[in-house]
Design an enzyme around this catalytic site. Structure first.
Site, PDB file in Angstrom:
ATOM      1  N   GLU A  90       0.848  -1.200   0.000  1.00 53.59           N
ATOM      2  CA  GLU A  90       0.000   0.000   0.000  1.00 53.59           C
ATOM      3  C   GLU A  90       0.882   1.248   0.000  1.00 53.59           C
ATOM      4  O   GLU A  90       1.926   1.277   0.670  1.00 53.59           O
ATOM      5  CB  GLU A  90      -0.873  -0.036   1.258  1.00 53.59           C
ATOM      6  CG  GLU A  90      -2.264   0.484   1.065  1.00 53.59           C
ATOM      7  CD  GLU A  90      -3.102  -0.351   0.082  1.00 53.59           C
ATOM      8  OE1 GLU A  90      -3.156  -0.008  -1.111  1.00 53.59           O
ATOM      9  OE2 GLU A  90      -3.703  -1.343   0.538  1.00 53.59           O
ATOM     10  N   HIS A  91       0.451   2.251  -0.736  1.00 55.18           N
ATOM     11  CA  HIS A  91       1.198   3.517  -0.864  1.00 55.18           C
ATOM     12  C   HIS A  91       2.608   3.295  -1.403  1.00 55.18           C
ATOM     13  O   HIS A  91       3.509   4.087  -1.146  1.00 55.18           O
ATOM     14  CB  HIS A  91       1.228   4.282   0.465  1.00 55.18           C
ATOM     15  CG  HIS A  91      -0.103   4.914   0.785  1.00 55.18           C
ATOM     16  ND1 HIS A  91      -0.453   6.163   0.340  1.00 55.18           N
ATOM     17  CD2 HIS A  91      -1.178   4.436   1.460  1.00 55.18           C
ATOM     18  CE1 HIS A  91      -1.682   6.441   0.746  1.00 55.18           C
ATOM     19  NE2 HIS A  91      -2.152   5.405   1.425  1.00 55.18           N
ATOM     20  N   THR A  92       2.778   2.203  -2.121  1.00 54.99           N
ATOM     21  CA  THR A  92       4.069   1.940  -2.758  1.00 54.99           C
ATOM     22  C   THR A  92       4.021   2.278  -4.249  1.00 54.99           C
ATOM     23  O   THR A  92       5.059   2.491  -4.854  1.00 54.99           O
ATOM     24  CB  THR A  92       4.445   0.450  -2.614  1.00 54.99           C
ATOM     25  OG1 THR A  92       3.286  -0.329  -2.882  1.00 54.99           O
ATOM     26  CG2 THR A  92       4.957   0.138  -1.219  1.00 54.99           C
TER      27      THR A  92
ATOM     28  N   GLY B   7     -16.814   4.941  -2.869  1.00 55.93           N
ATOM     29  CA  GLY B   7     -16.128   5.531  -1.705  1.00 55.93           C
ATOM     30  C   GLY B   7     -15.665   4.520  -0.683  1.00 55.93           C
ATOM     31  O   GLY B   7     -15.401   4.865   0.468  1.00 55.93           O
TER      32      GLY B   7
ATOM     33  N   GLY C  76     -12.988   2.552  -1.064  1.00 59.09           N
ATOM     34  CA  GLY C  76     -11.561   2.246  -1.248  1.00 59.09           C
ATOM     35  C   GLY C  76     -11.339   1.040  -2.142  1.00 59.09           C
ATOM     36  O   GLY C  76     -10.292   0.410  -2.088  1.00 59.09           O
TER      37      GLY C  76
ATOM     38  N   SER D 206     -13.710   2.583  -7.177  1.00 64.01           N
ATOM     39  CA  SER D 206     -14.833   2.852  -8.071  1.00 64.01           C
ATOM     40  C   SER D 206     -14.498   3.997  -9.031  1.00 64.01           C
ATOM     41  O   SER D 206     -14.918   3.972 -10.194  1.00 64.01           O
ATOM     42  CB  SER D 206     -16.092   3.173  -7.272  1.00 64.01           C
ATOM     43  OG  SER D 206     -15.849   4.251  -6.407  1.00 64.01           O
TER      44      SER D 206
ATOM     45  N   ASP E  91      -4.390   0.961  -9.427  1.00 64.98           N
ATOM     46  CA  ASP E  91      -5.809   0.673  -9.660  1.00 64.98           C
ATOM     47  C   ASP E  91      -6.074   0.487 -11.150  1.00 64.98           C
ATOM     48  O   ASP E  91      -6.689  -0.492 -11.580  1.00 64.98           O
ATOM     49  CB  ASP E  91      -6.685   1.819  -9.123  1.00 64.98           C
ATOM     50  CG  ASP E  91      -6.420   2.091  -7.657  1.00 64.98           C
ATOM     51  OD1 ASP E  91      -5.746   1.264  -7.021  1.00 64.98           O
ATOM     52  OD2 ASP E  91      -6.880   3.128  -7.149  1.00 64.98           O
TER      53      ASP E  91
ATOM     54  N   TYR F  97      -3.544  12.412   1.409  1.00 59.44           N
ATOM     55  CA  TYR F  97      -2.917  11.584   0.373  1.00 59.44           C
ATOM     56  C   TYR F  97      -1.802  12.343  -0.367  1.00 59.44           C
ATOM     57  O   TYR F  97      -0.670  11.868  -0.477  1.00 59.44           O
ATOM     58  CB  TYR F  97      -3.982  11.096  -0.623  1.00 59.44           C
ATOM     59  CG  TYR F  97      -3.460  10.088  -1.625  1.00 59.44           C
ATOM     60  CD1 TYR F  97      -3.606   8.723  -1.413  1.00 59.44           C
ATOM     61  CD2 TYR F  97      -2.811  10.492  -2.783  1.00 59.44           C
ATOM     62  CE1 TYR F  97      -3.124   7.792  -2.331  1.00 59.44           C
ATOM     63  CE2 TYR F  97      -2.331   9.572  -3.692  1.00 59.44           C
ATOM     64  CZ  TYR F  97      -2.501   8.226  -3.464  1.00 59.44           C
ATOM     65  OH  TYR F  97      -2.010   7.312  -4.374  1.00 59.44           O
TER      66      TYR F  97
HETATM   67  C1  GLA Z   1      -5.344   4.871  -3.844  1.00 62.04           C
HETATM   68  C2  GLA Z   1      -4.607   5.282  -5.117  1.00 62.04           C
HETATM   69  C3  GLA Z   1      -3.609   4.201  -5.538  1.00 62.04           C
HETATM   70  C4  GLA Z   1      -2.692   3.813  -4.376  1.00 62.04           C
HETATM   71  C5  GLA Z   1      -3.512   3.511  -3.123  1.00 62.04           C
HETATM   72  C6  GLA Z   1      -2.626   3.273  -1.923  1.00 62.04           C
HETATM   73  O1  GLA Z   1      -6.157   3.765  -4.086  1.00 62.04           O
HETATM   74  O2  GLA Z   1      -5.520   5.481  -6.172  1.00 62.04           O
HETATM   75  O3  GLA Z   1      -2.854   4.652  -6.638  1.00 62.04           O
HETATM   76  O4  GLA Z   1      -1.738   4.801  -4.137  1.00 62.04           O
HETATM   77  O5  GLA Z   1      -4.402   4.571  -2.814  1.00 62.04           O
HETATM   78  O6  GLA Z   1      -1.874   2.112  -2.077  1.00 62.04           O
END
Ligand code: GLA
Length: 368
Positions: free
Chosen positions: A16-18, A102, A104, A107, A152, A202
């Site tokens: 996540e957040h990578t 919404g 996560g 969508s 995503d 974010y």
């Molecule tokens: C959201 C962003 C993704 C990613 C995640 C965290 O979903 O759209 O690109 O950064 O957060 O992993």
């Protein structure tokens, strides 16, 4: 010509957040999707959703930012496509979704990728997956103000049923990992806290990581292009020059990348209990080092530690709300859900939504 585009949501198992740090992610597509039914129209364009929203416009009119958030996804897509072909066909698009908004589970990217795919076909543009990914990211960056990565979009376009994708977000090399868990399943627990990533932290995280990279490059005299290329030693060497937050973010990214790679290996070896441990570690890091969790997400993860049948749990996606992703024993799922539901309601007064996440394939197009 009529076209139906089925654009799925995504679940991220770990990593996540990578993505915007050029690191590893391990997502799969969900079998829930946004379905977009397109047709060419002569004079005007119509977009209508099953949530009761609708838009009427001329596709070749100049862009105006809308005060209605979701409309900017549509206008953003059109603007980006007009950079490739200035004169586009008006169209109608009827949108029906089985994907909760919404939560996560992506969508918005499903909507954007679906719109781009459909308009690409209606206008004979033949955009390939990587072009759609880039356009979709531009829409988020330039019209929504979210500096997101490509996890995503990549998943929505390239996913295969029963597979997760170990994706290197720097060079886009990937490996499909079998996730036919047999007696385990993926359970999503939705806090029902709607996050609006653009107005949360974010973008701050994206910038903290950029700053951390700059400082580490300076101290170590290197020219790394992203934070995921940096070693733990180099992060430690730069500790005195980094703010506490920048240091913590960099350490998290380092560890989360390791966890994503290790998780793919563990899943391949069917060592799911160790993978579950890594999910818990990922959550701890997201909570304490990366600081993108919230009390509701922490509560849901803590609850799973007190209940039989849960292998691992963590917050998923951008954070500050949305879902936790849990790996659970199939025959315990309903007992787990009803216990946590009851406790969540009594502590927060909020109804918990549970989704059993079946993996799905990437975007599909049907023409007739
Ligand atoms: C959201 C962003 C993704 C990613 C995640 C965290 O979903 O759209 O690109 O950064 O957060 O992993």
């Amino acid at each position: 010509m009529k076209i139906k585009v089925t654009s799925p949501g995504r679940v991220n198992l770990i990593g996540e957040h990578t993505d915007y740090n050029g690191g590893y992610v391990l997502p799969c597509a969900l079998n829930l999707s946004i379905n977009l039914n397109f047709e060419i129209n002569n004079k005007q364009s119509f977009v209508k959703t099953d949530l009761g929203y609708s838009m009427i416009f001329n596709i070749n009119d100049s862009y105006k930012k809308s005060s209605i958030h979701w409309e900017n996804y549509v206008y953003g897509v059109i603007e980006e496509i007009r950079k490739i072909k200035p004169d586009l066909n008006n169209f109608s698009c009827d949108i029906k979704s089985s994907l909760p908004y919404g939560a996560g589970i992506s969508s918005s990217s499903a909507l954007v990728c679906g719109l781009i795919k459909g308009l690409s076909i209606l206008n004979n543009l033949n955009l390939d997956n990587s072009e759609i990914i880039n356009l979709s990211r531009n829409v988020e960056h330039n019209y929504i103000g979210l500096l997101g990565g490509i996890m995503d979009q990549y998943t929505i376009l390239n996913a295969k049923e029963n597979k997760a994708i170990l994706l290197n977000c720097n060079d886009l090399t990937n490996k499909y990992i079998d996730i036919d868990f047999v007696d385990l399943e993926i359970l999503l627990l939705d806090t029902n806290i709607k996050h609006n990533l653009a107005s949360t932290e974010y973008n701050t995280r994206v910038n903290e990581c950029k700053q951390a990279l700059k400082t580490i490059n300076r101290v170590s005299n290197k020219k790394y292009e992203n934070l995921s290329q940096v070693s733990l030693e180099e992060i430690n060497d730069a500790k005195n020059d980094l703010s506490k937050n920048q240091f913590n973010r960099a350490v998290f990214v380092y560890n989360e990348n390791k966890r994503a790679i290790k998780s793919a290996e563990l899943i391949e070896k069917n060592n799911l209990s160790e993978f579950g441990e890594l999910m818990y570690q990922s959550h701890e890091g997201l909570k304490n080092n990366y600081e993108v969790s919230c009390k509701e997400l922490d509560f849901l993860v803590d609850q799973t530690k007190k209940i039989d049948g849960v292998i691992g749990a963590r917050m998923m996606g951008g954070g500050f709300g949305g879902c936790t992703v849990n790996l659970v024993h199939c025959n315990e799922t309903s007992a787990i859900v009803s216990k946590i539901k009851k406790n969540y309601k009594s502590d927060f007064g909020i109804n918990l939504k549970a989704i059993i996440a079946k993996s799905g394939s990437g975007i599909k197009v049907m023409k007739n």
